[in-house]
Design a protein around this motif. Structure first.
Motif, PDB file in Angstrom:
ATOM      1  N   LEU A 269      -0.947  -1.699   2.271  1.00 36.31           N
ATOM      2  CA  LEU A 269      -0.886  -0.241   2.261  1.00 36.31           C
ATOM      3  C   LEU A 269      -0.664   0.335   3.643  1.00 36.31           C
ATOM      4  CD1 LEU A 269      -1.104   2.215   0.411  1.00 36.31           C
ATOM      5  CD2 LEU A 269      -3.569   2.241   0.839  1.00 36.31           C
ATOM      6  N   ALA A 270      -1.170  -0.301   4.671  1.00 31.14           N
ATOM      7  CA  ALA A 270      -1.076   0.280   6.018  1.00 31.14           C
ATOM      8  C   ALA A 270       0.361   0.361   6.503  1.00 31.14           C
ATOM      9  CB  ALA A 270      -1.920  -0.534   7.002  1.00 31.14           C
ATOM     10  N   ALA A 271       1.142  -0.710   6.320  1.00 30.29           N
ATOM     11  CA  ALA A 271       2.502  -0.744   6.866  1.00 30.29           C
ATOM     12  C   ALA A 271       3.558  -1.042   5.818  1.00 30.29           C
ATOM     13  CB  ALA A 271       2.586  -1.793   7.975  1.00 30.29           C
ATOM     14  N   LEU A 272       3.177  -1.151   4.551  1.00 31.17           N
ATOM     15  CA  LEU A 272       4.085  -1.498   3.454  1.00 31.17           C
ATOM     16  C   LEU A 272       4.801  -2.824   3.725  1.00 31.17           C
ATOM     17  CD1 LEU A 272       5.605   1.958   2.413  1.00 31.17           C
ATOM     18  CD2 LEU A 272       3.626   0.737   1.472  1.00 31.17           C
ATOM     19  N   ASP A 273       4.052  -3.792   4.285  1.00 30.71           N
ATOM     20  CA  ASP A 273       4.575  -5.139   4.489  1.00 30.71           C
ATOM     21  C   ASP A 273       4.398  -5.948   3.205  1.00 30.71           C
ATOM     22  OD1 ASP A 273       1.778  -4.750   5.186  1.00 30.71           O
ATOM     23  OD2 ASP A 273       1.737  -6.912   5.549  1.00 30.71           O
ATOM     24  N   ARG A 274       5.392  -6.763   2.875  1.00 27.75           N
ATOM     25  CA  ARG A 274       5.388  -7.523   1.617  1.00 27.75           C
ATOM     26  C   ARG A 274       4.325  -8.614   1.656  1.00 27.75           C
ATOM     27  NH1 ARG A 274       7.834 -11.853  -1.032  1.00 27.75           N
ATOM     28  NH2 ARG A 274       8.755 -11.407  -3.076  1.00 27.75           N
ATOM     29  N   ARG A 275       3.484  -8.689   0.600  1.00 27.25           N
ATOM     30  CA  ARG A 275       2.424  -9.698   0.530  1.00 27.25           C
ATOM     31  C   ARG A 275       2.770 -10.788  -0.498  1.00 27.25           C
ATOM     32  NH1 ARG A 275      -2.364  -7.376   2.580  1.00 27.25           N
ATOM     33  NH2 ARG A 275      -1.747  -6.120   4.389  1.00 27.25           N
ATOM     34  N   TRP A 276       3.119 -10.414  -1.716  1.00 26.14           N
ATOM     35  CA  TRP A 276       3.456 -11.380  -2.744  1.00 26.14           C
ATOM     36  C   TRP A 276       4.233 -10.691  -3.857  1.00 26.14           C
ATOM     37  CZ3 TRP A 276       1.195  -9.583  -7.164  1.00 26.14           C
ATOM     38  CH2 TRP A 276      -0.033  -8.905  -7.052  1.00 26.14           C
ATOM     39  N   ALA A 277       4.850 -11.505  -4.716  1.00 24.67           N
ATOM     40  CA  ALA A 277       5.614 -10.975  -5.847  1.00 24.67           C
ATOM     41  C   ALA A 277       5.444 -11.897  -7.040  1.00 24.67           C
ATOM     42  CB  ALA A 277       7.094 -10.823  -5.490  1.00 24.67           C
ATOM     43  N   LEU A 278       5.445 -11.312  -8.248  1.00 27.94           N
ATOM     44  CA  LEU A 278       5.383 -12.060  -9.494  1.00 27.94           C
ATOM     45  C   LEU A 278       6.599 -11.706 -10.337  1.00 27.94           C
ATOM     46  CD1 LEU A 278       1.611 -11.534 -10.441  1.00 27.94           C
ATOM     47  CD2 LEU A 278       2.636 -13.514  -9.295  1.00 27.94           C
TER      48      LEU A 278
END
Length: 435
Positions: A269-278
């Motif tokens: 949420l802080a920087a909208l950096d990608r964490r994971w995807a399903l």
């Protein structure tokens, strides 16, 4: 503590998104049966002392909201002009006081009044008209009309107010002064998709995520409107329409095609950096549930807990369908088996494991706007008439008898110890539950 939005709830009637959404996992049978028997005995022998009460009026079709020491009764349409009467009552401040009407006002509407919020001494009446949602602001103490504007009201931090338009083609987000309606800032031209990050202590929005007309995502401060982070569409674009949801410290992007979720991507949420995807997830919605993300099945019934760090499934409990209240590491959930009627089969789950801690039986939920509760369940008192009221104690994993409301029939809403229910005569009544 988090309150999960179920959509339209009787006793308040404010519609919300219905896009969000279970056999046995638990104790040995004899323990479960003993618990149910004990609960039945306790509920049937609720305290004899009668709570303070008063008749509020209201006709069939009216709706009641209990909020901040006031009870609002929203009457159905009367007359050819579509005028609706709103009555506010002040609940007693001390022993011996009575419920007193504060004011009456008439609101002209071609739609349906359904819901009230309060901010900075202003009562915000939510009017669902054919052309879109309108917010009608009146003085909470006197009923004097203040202003009226298009958009659904969302309370923001530091006494702010956001109005979210529901027109997909001309969607707009505005921040307005609650007392005057003066526009502080606005964001025109997004596609009507938005998600809010709320503070736990007062359920006020701190940040808002918007899907823009260009297909990107903007994260804005809910008070100042300043852009905190932006996200461009991925290479090749999104796989269909985009819905966003803020869950804890994650922003979840749901890509949907023909009503089915094709991909879910989590961003910090802080920087909208990608964490994971399903890819091709089996669920259609997910939201924060304490230490996990609760995922609700796309088809059928199954509640799952996802690891917020990776998106991996930690647990699945096929008996339970949806979560209505989150408090710490405990979840108040509704089971899938509904044997007719309006009562919900409630249970307490452990959020970390999905284990069923307690089966509370069938109760009608009394809607409460307070994030910290208490939360109540009701059901008919077969012994003497009226309604049995229990407090749904998540920490103790029990439905604790609080009182019996003589003459009450259902459609209850509550705030603190104040509870308002439809009476058997058709009008509304107010009761103050014992401490």
């Amino acid at each position: 503590m988090t309150l999960i939005d179920l959509g339209e709830v009787r006793g308040d009637g404010e519609p919300a998104s219905a896009s969000r959404p279970p056999r046995a996992v638990g104790r040995p049978l004899r323990v479960a049966l003993a618990g149910v028997l004990a609960l039945f005995v306790l509920a049937s022998s609720a305290p004899v002392a009668r709570p303070a009460s008063a008749v509020l009026g209201g006709r069939l079709g009216s709706q009641a909201v209990v909020l901040g020491g006031r009870v609002y009764v929203l009457a159905p349409e009367v007359g050819s002009g579509g005028s609706r009467e709103v009555t506010a009552h002040a609940t007693p401040a001390g022993a011996g006081d009575g419920v007193r009407p504060l004011w009456h006002t008439a609101v002209t509407s071609t739609g349906r009044l359904a819901g009230v919020q309060e901010q900075d001494g202003v009562a915000l009446l939510i009017d669902y008209q054919p052309a879109g949602v309108q917010t009608v602001a009146v003085d909470a103490a006197t009923g004097e009309r203040r202003w009226q504007q298009a958009g659904y009201p969302v309370l923001a931090a530091r006494g702010g107010l956001l109005l979210l338009g529901d027109d997909i083609e001309r969607g707009e987000l505005r921040s307005v002064d609650p007392t005057s309606g003066r526009v502080r800032w606005s964001v025109p031209g997004h596609l009507g998709q938005a998600a809010f990050h709320y503070r736990d202590e007062d359920w006020a929005a701190e940040q808002v995520a918007l899907v823009t007309a260009a297909g990107g995502i903007e994260l804005r401060d809910a008070v100042s409107g300043a852009v905190r982070a932006t996200l461009a569409p991925p290479p090749g674009g999104w796989q269909g329409g985009l819905q966003v949801e803020i869950s804890g410290d994650l922003l979840l992007a749901f890509e949907q095609d023909e009503g089915e979720v094709r991909r879910v991507t989590a961003y910090g949420l802080a920087a909208l950096d990608r964490r994971w995807a399903l890819e091709q997830p089996t669920f259609g919605y997910a939201g924060a549930c304490g230490p996990v993300l609760c995922a609700y099945a796309y088809r059928g019934f199954a509640l799952s807990g996802l690891d917020p760090a990776t998106g991996a499934v930690r647990w699945t409990n096929p008996r339970w369908q949806t979560v209505v209240v989150v408090r710490g590491d405990r979840l108040l959930a509704i089971a899938d088996e509904q044997a007719g009627g309006t009562a919900s089969h409630l249970g307490v789950l452990d959020a970390a494991t999905g284990r069923e801690v307690a089966d509370l039986g069938r109760w009608d939920l009394a809607f409460s706007r307070s994030p910290d509760g208490p939360h109540y369940g009701t059901r008919p008192d077969r012994a003497g008439g009226g309604l049995v009221v229990v407090e749904l104690d998540l920490a103790g994993a029990a439905a604790r008898p609080r009182d019996v409301l003589p003459g009450a029939a259902g459609d209850c809403a509550a705030d603190g110890r104040d509870i308002v229910c439809r009476r058997q005569s058709g009008t509304y009544g107010w009761w103050r539950l014992p401490a």
